[in-house]
Design a protein around this motif. Structure first.
Motif, PDB file in Angstrom:
ATOM      1  N   SER A   1       0.801  -1.142   0.187  1.00  0.00           N
ATOM      2  CA  SER A   1      -0.052  -0.046   0.109  1.00  0.00           C
ATOM      3  C   SER A   1       1.013   1.200   0.122  1.00  0.00           C
ATOM      4  O   SER A   1       0.717   2.246   0.851  1.00  0.00           O
TER       5      SER A   1
ATOM      6  N   LYS B   1      -3.458  -5.835   1.666  1.00  0.00           N
ATOM      7  CA  LYS B   1      -4.116  -5.764   0.692  1.00  0.00           C
ATOM      8  C   LYS B   1      -5.435  -4.802   0.800  1.00  0.00           C
ATOM      9  O   LYS B   1      -5.519  -4.077  -0.452  1.00  0.00           O
ATOM     10  N   SER B   2      -6.193  -4.657   1.445  1.00  0.00           N
ATOM     11  CA  SER B   2      -7.253  -3.734   1.537  1.00  0.00           C
ATOM     12  C   SER B   2      -6.802  -2.196   1.612  1.00  0.00           C
ATOM     13  O   SER B   2      -7.595  -1.512   0.996  1.00  0.00           O
TER      14      SER B   2
ATOM     15  N   GLU C   1      -5.942  -1.504  -1.916  1.00  0.00           N
ATOM     16  CA  GLU C   1      -7.171  -1.579  -2.812  1.00  0.00           C
ATOM     17  C   GLU C   1      -7.740   0.044  -2.757  1.00  0.00           C
ATOM     18  O   GLU C   1      -8.440   0.451  -3.386  1.00  0.00           O
ATOM     19  N   GLU C   2      -7.697   0.544  -1.174  1.00  0.00           N
ATOM     20  CA  GLU C   2      -8.309   1.827  -1.307  1.00  0.00           C
ATOM     21  C   GLU C   2      -7.464   2.884  -1.908  1.00  0.00           C
ATOM     22  O   GLU C   2      -8.063   3.501  -2.602  1.00  0.00           O
TER      23      GLU C   2
ATOM     24  N   PRO D   1     -11.662  -8.142  -4.340  1.00  0.00           N
ATOM     25  CA  PRO D   1     -11.417  -7.344  -3.245  1.00  0.00           C
ATOM     26  C   PRO D   1     -11.632  -7.743  -2.025  1.00  0.00           C
ATOM     27  O   PRO D   1     -12.451  -8.841  -1.712  1.00  0.00           O
ATOM     28  N   GLU D   2     -11.251  -7.322  -0.779  1.00  0.00           N
ATOM     29  CA  GLU D   2     -11.428  -7.824   0.398  1.00  0.00           C
ATOM     30  C   GLU D   2     -12.924  -7.289   1.022  1.00  0.00           C
ATOM     31  O   GLU D   2     -13.356  -7.863   1.873  1.00  0.00           O
ATOM     32  N   VAL D   3     -13.323  -6.075   0.576  1.00  0.00           N
ATOM     33  CA  VAL D   3     -14.533  -5.675   0.832  1.00  0.00           C
ATOM     34  C   VAL D   3     -15.549  -5.774  -0.270  1.00  0.00           C
ATOM     35  O   VAL D   3     -15.349  -5.361  -1.429  1.00  0.00           O
TER      36      VAL D   3
ATOM     37  N   PHE E   1     -16.735  -3.511  -3.511  1.00  0.00           N
ATOM     38  CA  PHE E   1     -15.863  -2.463  -3.168  1.00  0.00           C
ATOM     39  C   PHE E   1     -15.492  -1.531  -4.447  1.00  0.00           C
ATOM     40  O   PHE E   1     -15.533  -0.206  -4.584  1.00  0.00           O
TER      41      PHE E   1
END
Length: 295
Positions: A147, A186-187, A190-191, A217-219, A222
């Protein structure tokens, strides 16, 4: 631009088969198919064997536009024939499957927690050839490992810079900034990715169409803002190292996102299988991925 193909991608149920393993990943793909390195003595023989594998998949009665909306080809596959027709023409004219072409030349070394694409000095000529062979769109892959905002921005900036060149050549680019499923955050990656994607999508201008190929995605849901963006024809998911079962489970929870699986599609296929067994195995794989893509 073929409006029938645009409408198929935009409106029909189905997913994209990724048949685009290239030089580096071909031996691994062949080994998974039951063809070991001692079956070929040079690259030419290796690529002949992988074309046989891809031809077997494409000509299978299980492989049709009823459940597939597209297929991504390696350059050498585009240049070859299937049952006497150019591969892209075979896919569309015979199978009702929209043809795409992998155009990247692999990944550069990791920097700032990401890998941008290597230079593509022959891209302009390749796009002309692809258009002449009735290819609809392209695909190019970068990888985000951490990230780190600098790395994420470098990946997305490059993807859209080249994506605009592809749009100008009257092709639809599949922009693929893969987030490594083993990323320690990972999240968080992704953000950062979503923010960068939305910034570039908003700058595209009216009528310029792109597609996105993203890690599941984790969410859940997303990437809904991308799916709903007027410049995005489709958002597709890569399997990214997940098993087919896990990839399907994750995909089924993403509304409006469809699969573009490679290894997860060919999982279980073998050169040693009879045609009946091969077609039955492929049919089951296609059906499971199709159902996961319908949500």
């Amino acid at each position: 631009m073929n409006t029938d193909q645009i409408n198929k991608i935009r409106t029909e149920n189905g997913f994209i088969a990724a048949l685009d393993q290239s030089g580096g990943s071909t031996p691994k793909a062949l080994a998974a198919y039951g063809v070991n390195a001692d079956a070929y003595s040079n690259d030419a023989e290796m690529f002949d064997l992988v074309h046989e594998m891809r031809t077997r998949i494409m000509t299978s009665p299980a492989f049709t536009g009823d459940r597939l909306i597209g297929a991504i080809l390696f350059e050498m596959t585009m240049d070859r024939e299937v049952e006497g027709k150019g591969t892209a023409d075979y896919l569309w004219d015979v199978k009702n499957v929209v043809p795409f072409l992998k155009v990247d030349k692999g990944l550069a070394d990791e920097k700032d927690g990401a890998q941008v694409m290597k230079p593509m000095p022959d891209l302009a000529d390749l796009l002309v050839r692809a258009k002449a062979k009735n290819v609809f769109g392209t695909k190019m892959r970068s990888v985000i490992k951490t990230s780190n905002p600098t790395g994420v921005d470098a990946v997305v900036d490059q993807q859209f810079e080249i994506g605009n060149q592809i749009v100008a050549a009257d092709l639809v680019p599949i922009i693929e900034p893969e987030v490594d499923i083993k990323s320690p955050d990972k999240s968080g990656a992704e953000e950062l990715l979503l923010k960068a994607l939305m910034k570039h999508l908003d700058q595209l201008g009216e009528g310029k169409l792109v597609m996105l190929k993203l890690t599941l995605p984790e969410v859940d849901n997303f990437y809904k803002p991308c799916i709903e963006h007027p410049n995005v024809l489709k958002v597709v998911a890569l399997s990214g190292g997940y098993s087919r079962e896990e990839a399907n489970q994750r995909l089924a929870r993403q509304n409006g996102m469809v699969a573009s699986f490679s290894r997860a599609l060919s999982e279980g296929l073998s050169a040693q299988q009879s045609d009946e067994e091969f077609n039955k195995t492929l049919d089951a794989a296609i059906e499971s991925i199709y159902q996961a893509s319908r949500t």
